[in-house]
Design a protein around this motif. Sequence first.
Motif: not given
Length: 468
Positions: A28-32, A203-209, A239-240
Amino acid sequence: MSNPPKTELKRSLSGLHLWGIAVGLVISGEYFGWSYGWAAAGTLGFLVTTILIAVMYTTFIFSFTELTTAIPHAGGPFAYSYRAFGAKGGFVAGFATLIEFVFAPPAIALAIGSYLNVQFPGLDPKLAAVGAYVVFMGLNIAGVTIAATFELLITVLAIIELLVFMGVVSPGFSWANFALNGWAGGSGFSSEAISGVFAAIPFAIWFFLAIEGAAMAAEETRNPTRTVPVAYIAGILTLVTLAFGTMIMAGGVGDWSSLANVNDPLPQAMKIVVGDNSGWLHMLVWIGLFGLIASFHGIIMGYSRQIFALARAGFMPPTFATVNPVTKTPVKAILAGGVVGIAAIFSDSLIEIGGLPLTANIVTMSVFGAIVMYIMSMAALFKLRASEPNLERPFRAPFYPVFPAIALVCALVALVTMIYFNVLVFALFCGLFLLGFIFYRFTAHLRDGAEADDMLDLAQNEARALVD
C-alpha cells in the motif's frame, strides 16, 4: 504435576505465503502516503531520501533475517530484544512494534475510503474505512491459512496493477516534468533542500514500512529456517523495484505538485494522461484497492500476533493471548487493535496537528514505532552475537558487522531528524509509551505467571527468571 499445554499457533504457511505477507504488508506504500514526501522535499529531494531509506531497509532486512530464523517467534522484534536485553528491552521493542502496527491500518483504511470516494463521491471515506476494518478483521478471524492465501492473491494482483500503471502512463512521462522545481528551496545545495530531504524521511519509510511484520508469522510457517530468508530477500527486492518505478513514473506525467498532498496519487496521475473517463482509470481505482487491502489485511494479521505474543509473555492482559479453538486465531487480539484503529480514524482534533493532514500524522506516528523497533532489533543482533555465539543461526547477516551497522546508523539518523521535524507527534508517541510503561511497571505478576517460553529465555531452560 504436569505443565499446562502451551498456547500455540498453527504451522500451515508456505514460503510463498510468507513472501505474499512480506510484500503485501508494504505494498500500500506504493499506492499512497509517499507523495507527502514531495511536499516536504520536492521530487528530486525525495528521490535522494528514498535512496537513503532503501539502503537502510535492504541492509536491515538482510540483518533482521538472521534474528527471524534463529528465533522464529510470533513476537518478532519483541522476542529478539527480550532475549538480548531482558524484560525491559522486550517491552521497548514490543510496544514500539505495537504502535507501528496499530497505527498503520487506520492510515491505510482512510486511503481505501479515498479511493472508493473517487468512484462514489457521496461515500464518506471514514465510514468506508470502518467498513474495511469490519470485513478484514472478520477474514483474519476465519483462519490464518485462509487469510494468508487471500493475502497472496491480492498481493499478486496489486503488483500487476502497479506494472499496468507504469505502462499506461509511460507515454506521458517526461524527466523534465519530474525534475521541474524538484528541490525544496529551488537548489539541491540549499539549506531548504537539505532540510527537505530529512523532513521527508517518514514518507520514504512508508514505501517499505512493515515488511518486518512477516517475522510475526514465522511461528505459523512450515520450516521457517529455510523459507524465511528466501521470502524476505525476494520481498525487499520486489518492493525496492516497485517503489522507485511507481514514484518516478507518477512524478513525470505532469505537474507533480498537484499530487503532493493527496491520498490517491496514482489515480490522479493517471487522470493527467488518460482523462477522467478512461477505462484504465476505473480499472486502476478498483484493482488499485487490492494494494491497499493487501497491506491493511496483512497488518491486521501482524498487530494481532504482536498483541498475542505480548499478552502470552505477560506484557498485556492475558485475555489477549487466547486462541479460538476452532479457527486457531487470536480473536480478541484482532478485535483490540481494530478498536484502537477505528478510534484513530475519528480523532481528527487530536491527531491533525502540526499543520499536516490526519493521514500524514498517523503515518508519522506509525513510523516512529518502526524506527525505535529497528534500532532495538539491530542492537539485539549485535548483543546476541556477543552473548550467544553458539545460538543456531540458519541464516547469518552478510557482511557482518557492516550491514547491521549501516541499518542501525541510518535508523538513528532517521529518528533524530523525525523528532526535530515532528515534535508534537513525537510527544504523543512518548505519551503512549509512558502509558504502556505504567502498565508494565505495575503488572509484574502477569509476567511471573506467564507460561515458560524457551525462545525468550537466555538460559533456554524451563525455569525462566525475569529480571525487572
